[in-house]
Design an enzyme around this catalytic site. Structure first.
Site, mmCIF file in Angstrom:
data_model
loop_
_atom_site.group_PDB
_atom_site.id
_atom_site.type_symbol
_atom_site.label_atom_id
_atom_site.label_comp_id
_atom_site.label_asym_id
_atom_site.label_seq_id
_atom_site.Cartn_x
_atom_site.Cartn_y
_atom_site.Cartn_z
ATOM 1 N N GLU A 154 -0.016 -0.979 -0.336
ATOM 2 C CA GLU A 154 0.145 -0.025 0.063
ATOM 3 C C GLU A 154 0.565 1.423 -0.614
ATOM 4 O OE1 GLU A 154 -1.566 1.922 3.783
ATOM 5 O OE2 GLU A 154 -1.101 0.185 4.414
ATOM 6 N N LYS A 181 -5.403 10.564 0.906
ATOM 7 C CA LYS A 181 -5.392 9.804 1.244
ATOM 8 C C LYS A 181 -6.747 8.995 0.793
ATOM 9 C CE LYS A 181 -6.662 7.440 6.263
ATOM 10 N NZ LYS A 181 -6.847 7.021 7.753
ATOM 11 N N VAL A 208 -5.348 0.142 2.936
ATOM 12 C CA VAL A 208 -5.821 -1.117 3.000
ATOM 13 C C VAL A 208 -6.778 -1.075 2.178
ATOM 14 C CG1 VAL A 208 -5.880 -3.139 4.119
ATOM 15 C CG2 VAL A 208 -4.720 -1.703 4.780
ATOM 16 N N ASP A 228 -15.972 5.645 14.662
ATOM 17 C CA ASP A 228 -15.487 5.314 13.768
ATOM 18 C C ASP A 228 -14.992 3.893 13.599
ATOM 19 O OD1 ASP A 228 -12.824 5.861 12.416
ATOM 20 O OD2 ASP A 228 -11.654 7.521 14.047
ATOM 21 N N ASP A 240 -11.219 -0.475 5.980
ATOM 22 C CA ASP A 240 -10.879 -2.059 5.672
ATOM 23 C C ASP A 240 -11.461 -2.084 6.459
ATOM 24 O OD1 ASP A 240 -8.707 0.416 5.412
ATOM 25 O OD2 ASP A 240 -7.145 -0.525 6.580
ATOM 26 N N LYS A 278 -3.334 -3.019 16.260
ATOM 27 C CA LYS A 278 -2.142 -1.433 16.996
ATOM 28 C C LYS A 278 -3.438 -1.202 18.147
ATOM 29 C CE LYS A 278 0.732 1.433 15.273
ATOM 30 N NZ LYS A 278 1.088 1.792 13.517
HETATM 31 N N1 PSU Z 1 -1.773 1.762 10.934
HETATM 32 C C1 PSU Z 1 -0.392 1.511 11.127
HETATM 33 N N2 PSU Z 1 -0.262 2.228 9.481
HETATM 34 C C2 PSU Z 1 -0.498 3.305 8.477
HETATM 35 C C3 PSU Z 1 -2.157 2.625 8.551
HETATM 36 C C4 PSU Z 1 -2.707 1.561 10.137
HETATM 37 O O1 PSU Z 1 -0.007 1.146 11.439
HETATM 38 O O2 PSU Z 1 0.189 3.678 7.974
HETATM 39 C C5 PSU Z 1 -3.048 3.334 7.065
HETATM 40 C C6 PSU Z 1 -3.223 2.162 6.546
HETATM 41 O O3 PSU Z 1 -3.199 3.366 5.211
HETATM 42 C C7 PSU Z 1 -4.454 1.931 7.203
HETATM 43 C C8 PSU Z 1 -4.861 3.000 7.212
HETATM 44 O O4 PSU Z 1 -5.246 1.793 5.835
HETATM 45 O O5 PSU Z 1 -4.115 3.951 7.786
HETATM 46 C C9 PSU Z 1 -6.687 3.391 7.843
HETATM 47 O O6 PSU Z 1 -7.291 4.776 8.278
HETATM 48 P P1 PSU Z 1 -8.213 4.928 8.934
HETATM 49 O O7 PSU Z 1 -8.924 4.118 9.950
HETATM 50 O O8 PSU Z 1 -8.884 5.938 9.068
HETATM 51 O O9 PSU Z 1 -9.777 3.920 7.690
HETATM 52 MN MN MN Z 2 -11.360 6.426 10.677
#
Ligand code: PSU
Ligand code: MN
Length: 302
Positions: free
Chosen positions: A25, A87, A107, A139, A143, A160
């Site tokens: 990614e 993003k 992702v 939230d 993904d 995480k």
């Molecule tokens: N978690 C990590 N590193 C990252 C991401 C998540 O440890 O780089 C990135 C990935 O690209 C993931 C995105 O798909 O953040 C998720 O963002 P959101 O929570 O806004 O969906």
């Molecule tokens: Mn989010």
């Protein structure tokens, strides 16, 4: 082939020859790590894949094209631009295509593009999930929905703890997404190999994982799966320390009123800052570890 796809010659040749191809990614490059480590890591990941007999396919949207396999210049551009690049998740792809704009794919978006290109295995660091406090903030990363609907297997280092691990697992269970543990019964928590949660199934070898992926494709399931690979012990961080750091980062995000797609990048950058870069080194190493495993799984699949 979808008319918005642009597949590099190397990736095209590998796919045509039935060689293993591993998706990577690009949000992790622009929004997940600071420059220049992000560029170095992205290029090194490609080398790790090659060293393990797989062709890397780093994915991003460039001038409205869904690019599968980037040039070094494109990777450098995404890394240098950082958060100035959009993003891009599922909802953003149609707009970027129509406006011929650039986007670093999450992702979710990377899975969509990988599936369009016929790539079945994808390696990253961490996936998005159900955030802590999602009962009220709602939230939940796109993904997770993508894992439920797009047949790509994602190798990650677990969940995480900026996220709610338990709620993320519940969500994946509801959506029918298998959560596999590679040589572990315990769900890894990214910086550590420990957590209070179990994976659905433990598998021991890349061949075993490949057999599960093949069976999922045979069933014609829409969804993908999550393969959780613990961080190598030498790079694991102290669980208690990192938990305190993450709690501080979350408090600061709340105080500052960070919302929507800015939440995850804010927390990632804050953790790097609060650990004075120590977490970054762990993050880089676990990504390499995931790319190596994904490449081995890909080799078994093809
Ligand atoms: N978690 C990590 N590193 C990252 C991401 C998540 O440890 O780089 C990135 C990935 O690209 C993931 C995105 O798909 O953040 C998720 O963002 P959101 O929570 O806004 O969906
Ligand atoms: Mn989010």
């Amino acid at each position: 082939m979808n008319r918005h796809l642009k597949i590099s010659h190397k990736v095209k040749a590998a796919l045509a020859a039935g060689k293993p191809v591993i998706a990577l990614e690009s949000t992790i490059i622009s929004h997940g790590m600071p420059y220049p480590k992000n560029v170095e890591t992205a290029l090194a990941c490609e080398q790790v894949a090659r060293d393990h007999g797989a062709e890397p396919a780093t994915i991003a949207v460039i001038q409205g094209k869904l690019c599968v396999g980037l040039t070094e210049e494109e990777i450098e551009y995404l890394g240098k631009s950082g958060t100035a690049v959009q993003k891009a998740s599922r909802r953003d792809l149609p707009i970027l295509i129509a406006k011929k704009q650039d986007g670093a794919t999450t992702v979710a978006a990377t899975m969509i593009i990988a599936a369009l290109a016929g790539i079945k295995v994808f390696a990253t660091g961490g996936v998005g999930g159900v955030h802590r406090g999602a009962e009220t903030s709602m939230d939940i990363s796109a993904d997770l929905e993508e894992l439920a609907r797009t047949p790509v297997a994602v190798v990650c280092a677990g969940v995480k703890s900026i996220l709610d691990l338990g709620l993320t697992l519940e969500y994946l269970e509801t959506k029918g997404v298998p959560v596999l543990g590679y040589q572990t019964n315990v769900l890894p928590a990214f910086y550590t190999d420990k957590s209070a949660f179990s994976v659905d199934y433990r598998l021991e070898t890349p061949a075993e994982v490949a057999a599960v992926i093949a069976a999922q494709h045979d069933l014609g399931y829409q969804g993908g799966m999550l393969i959780t690979n613990p961080i190598p012990a030498a790079y694991a961080l102290d669980a208690e320390k990192i938990s305190t750091t993450i709690n501080n980062a979350i408090s600061e995000a709340e105080e500052k009123g960070i919302k929507g797609k800015d939440v995850t990048p804010f927390l990632l950058a804050k953790v790097v800052e609060l650990t004075e870069g120590k977490s970054l080194e762990s993050n880089i190493q676990l990504v390499f570890n995931n790319v190596a495993l994904a490449s081995q799984i890909g080799s078994e699949l093809s």
